[in-house]
Design a protein around this motif. Structure first.
Motif, short mmCIF file in Angstrom:
data_model
loop_
_atom_site.label_atom_id
_atom_site.label_comp_id
_atom_site.label_asym_id
_atom_site.label_seq_id
_atom_site.Cartn_x
_atom_site.Cartn_y
_atom_site.Cartn_z
N HIS A 19 0.78 -1.23 0.00
CA HIS A 19 0.00 0.00 0.00
C HIS A 19 0.82 1.28 0.00
O HIS A 19 0.37 2.31 -0.50
CB HIS A 19 -0.95 0.00 1.20
CG HIS A 19 -1.94 -1.12 1.14
ND1 HIS A 19 -3.16 -1.00 0.51
CD2 HIS A 19 -1.88 -2.39 1.60
CE1 HIS A 19 -3.82 -2.15 0.60
NE2 HIS A 19 -3.07 -3.01 1.25
N LEU A 71 -7.70 -1.34 -4.58
CA LEU A 71 -7.26 -2.73 -4.40
C LEU A 71 -8.48 -3.58 -4.07
O LEU A 71 -9.23 -3.28 -3.15
CB LEU A 71 -6.24 -2.85 -3.26
CG LEU A 71 -4.82 -2.43 -3.60
CD1 LEU A 71 -3.95 -2.49 -2.36
CD2 LEU A 71 -4.22 -3.30 -4.68
N GLY A 72 -8.66 -4.65 -4.81
CA GLY A 72 -9.77 -5.54 -4.52
C GLY A 72 -11.02 -5.13 -5.27
O GLY A 72 -11.02 -4.31 -6.17
N SER A 77 -14.37 -7.03 2.19
CA SER A 77 -13.06 -6.89 1.55
C SER A 77 -12.48 -5.50 1.73
O SER A 77 -11.28 -5.34 1.92
CB SER A 77 -13.16 -7.23 0.06
OG SER A 77 -14.09 -6.38 -0.59
N VAL A 135 -8.81 -4.73 3.41
CA VAL A 135 -7.76 -3.98 2.74
C VAL A 135 -7.26 -2.85 3.63
O VAL A 135 -6.06 -2.60 3.76
CB VAL A 135 -8.26 -3.42 1.38
CG1 VAL A 135 -7.29 -2.39 0.83
CG2 VAL A 135 -8.44 -4.56 0.39
#
Length: 207
Positions: free
Chosen positions: A122, A157-158, A166, A170
């Motif tokens: 990240h 992301l995701g 989710s 994250v």
């Protein structure tokens, strides 16, 4: 956020050496009002080694007061807004550029590239340490107001939804990485201080 992994792998300082400036931006920025060539002219004019465009919070989100676009300004290097009123000489009130839209000089990027951790996805915490890569953060870091963007805070992301929590997972991972990165930087600082102390001790005259 995955651009940090990409930058570490593919934007080695030797690869980007022909370029004066490196833009490492999130993909959720609104750039309709941004002109890169005009931006670079202002960066050069003010001697900024690490910079970012002002954030238009009428069209997007705000993270820090320092990054908000100031109308009728060409650029700014500090702010007294929000919690910065008591001390503008601390981060993130001055000497600070947000991680979502930094622009680095060739020299600054060489330093920042070495700070990026390959195993941390990240990149949280990097912007709190950009100051290490310039000689005078309060003079060589700044926000360009006349060239501005909007941060739309896309989910990078995701899944774009929140399947099985989710999004929360994250964010937890990003927070964990933030602590890991800070711990590594502190460990590096401690080792550097210990090494400097040893050098001074060995150089001191013996009685």
């Amino acid at each position: 956020m995955r651009r940090r992994w990409y930058a570490k792998r593919f934007l080695h300082p030797s690869i980007v050496a022909p370029y004066e400036y490196i833009f490492i931006w999130d993909q959720d920025l609104g750039t309709e009002t941004f002109d890169a060539e005009e931006y670079i002219k202002i960066v050069k004019k003010h001697g900024l080694e690490i910079s970012q465009p002002g954030m238009d919070i009428t069209r997007g989100a705000k993270t820090y007061d320092i990054n908000v676009r100031v109308s009728d300004n060409e650029m700014h290097k500090s702010t007294s807004a929000g919690g910065c009123g008591t001390d503008v000489h601390r981060r993130p009130c001055s000497g600070f550029v947000e991680v979502n839209s930094p622009v680095f000089s060739r020299e600054a990027w060489t330093c920042v590239w070495h700070m990026i951790q390959s195993d941390l996805v990240h990149g949280w915490g990097l912007d709190w340490n950009f100051w290490r890569c310039v000689d005078d953060p309060e003079e060589q870091m700044g926000v360009v107001d006349v060239q501005y963007v909007a941060h739309h805070e896309g989910f990078t992301l995701g899944d774009s939804g929140d399947v099985d929590g989710s999004r929360w997972k994250v964010r937890l991972r990003a927070s964990d990485e933030f602590r890991m990165f800070n711990a590594r930087m502190q460990d590096a600082d401690d080792k550097a201080q210990a090494a400097a102390h040893l050098v001074r001790s060995e150089a001191a005259p013996r009685s």
